[in-house]
Enzyme design. Sequence first.
Site, PDB file in Angstrom:
ATOM      1  N   HIS A 142       0.822  -1.210   0.000  1.00 29.08           N
ATOM      2  CA  HIS A 142       0.000   0.000   0.000  1.00 29.08           C
ATOM      3  C   HIS A 142       0.854   1.258   0.000  1.00 29.08           C
ATOM      4  CE1 HIS A 142       0.218   1.067   4.374  1.00 29.08           C
ATOM      5  NE2 HIS A 142       0.229  -0.231   4.591  1.00 29.08           N
ATOM      6  N   ASP A 148      -0.545   4.468   0.551  1.00 27.59           N
ATOM      7  CA  ASP A 148      -1.032   5.493   1.474  1.00 27.59           C
ATOM      8  C   ASP A 148      -0.469   5.225   2.872  1.00 27.59           C
ATOM      9  OD1 ASP A 148      -2.654   3.159   1.651  1.00 27.59           O
ATOM     10  OD2 ASP A 148      -4.232   4.286   2.653  1.00 27.59           O
ATOM     11  N   GLU A 180      -5.568   1.846   1.743  1.00 27.37           N
ATOM     12  CA  GLU A 180      -5.490   0.695   2.649  1.00 27.37           C
ATOM     13  C   GLU A 180      -5.731   1.101   4.087  1.00 27.37           C
ATOM     14  OE1 GLU A 180      -3.602  -2.258   5.354  1.00 27.37           O
ATOM     15  OE2 GLU A 180      -3.112  -0.148   5.111  1.00 27.37           O
TER      16      GLU A 180
END
Length: 475
Positions: A91, A93, A157
Amino acid sequence: MTVAETARPPQSDTAAQSEGDKTVALLQKLISFDTSNAPGDTRALAEYLKSLFAPLGAEVDIFVAPNGKAAHFVARLRGDGSKKPVLLAAHADVVPVEREKWTVEPFAGVEKDGFIYGRGAMDFKGGLAVFARAVMRLAEEKTPLARDVIFLAEADEEQGQYNTGWLAKDHWDKIDAEFALNEGGYVVQGRDGSVRQINVTTADKLSATFTLKATGRSGHSSRPFPPDEMANSRLIAALARLAGHDPKVKIVPASAAYFRALLPISSVQVAADITALLNARSDDDLQAAGNRLVSDSSGDGLLLHALLRDTMVITMIDAGIKPNVIPGEARAVVNTRLLPGTTTDQMIAEIKQVIADPDIDVSIMTQMSQKEARDAYLKRTNAPASPVNTALYAALERNAKQIWKRAVLVPTLFEAGTDAMAWRERNVPVYGIYPYPLDDDILSRMHGNDERIGVEQLRQGSEWIYNTLREVAKK
């Protein structure tokens, strides 16, 4: 052809360091993109990855969610199609920062004292860099592939609605695979710097968040009502009871497999506690054995505590509009991590029993309807754990031994949650790893201040993942 004939010979220390340095540089660049969620804007990072992968001949897609910010990046190296694809997902983020509590700029990728500092350095832009470089190296070296290799930089996420569940719903053909790597288990680094245990997660606890809402009379603060008529007083009393509550010890198949694997590498006392736990004949015996195990463990008590029970923690409280106004409503947010098999209905019932106030509303925090959310969580909690008899798991174990000679690979349950469910609920095995050694200090900084990862740890992880990927993907 034997494994020995297909395995890549170990690189020289100089070559491994050079490749590791490329991973370090990539991580520093990735940290420089502020992808804090909220808002979780990963578009610029996705475009940057496109500029790296497209010139290498990868097929590239960027899927932007309806919020206009969550951008999923997908790159594919084509193989000859004789085997199904392998996927590496990480992920992009990160959680927000409290800037004033950092000693360095959190979005600069500062290198200091042998560490890279920055939000996401460990969770999970470090993994993003390791996975990305492994795929890029296959392309750079023009490695003939028996299967497609897919790299995914996930968006949303960190508690967003446009995560891999959304991506899989509309673009499953882009991320379908025989098996996958994602974040999860820990390469456990001891105080002496050695790695003896590598936890590879085959299932995740389920993150479910609940809202508690109390209502009461509103009015002037100079004329308070009885406590049971004021929202704040009632909510505070309920939260006090909840804060003192610890759910009961449970054993589920994924955690039982972990404890069985720990037996040969545990101290005499811990091994005795594990044996008592696995052989408990009554609930009282189970509770006692679980509590002894947590207290007798050295350094990993919090992890073992989380693996043995559903957990709950009060994370947000919201009430009041002005200092001299008694509010008519007060809310709190409780985040839980549910063991496989525990349903949201069961957790709501437990919360209600503990707070002992039938007039406080307890509901799932969701943008779906309550029924839709319950059904979705029910499907996820019943998803089976990933099997360990696959070529990818075997390659992880084999190549780990090349770097950490004495390490034991241990399948386990992840005490947090990841985006792996999009594959697991479609029966695609996913193995969760933080692909670099982690000590207690590094783990304590996850989602905290001065998050960091070691430069040497990144180098080691880069070699492990590249060699693993090459083994399972190469012709």
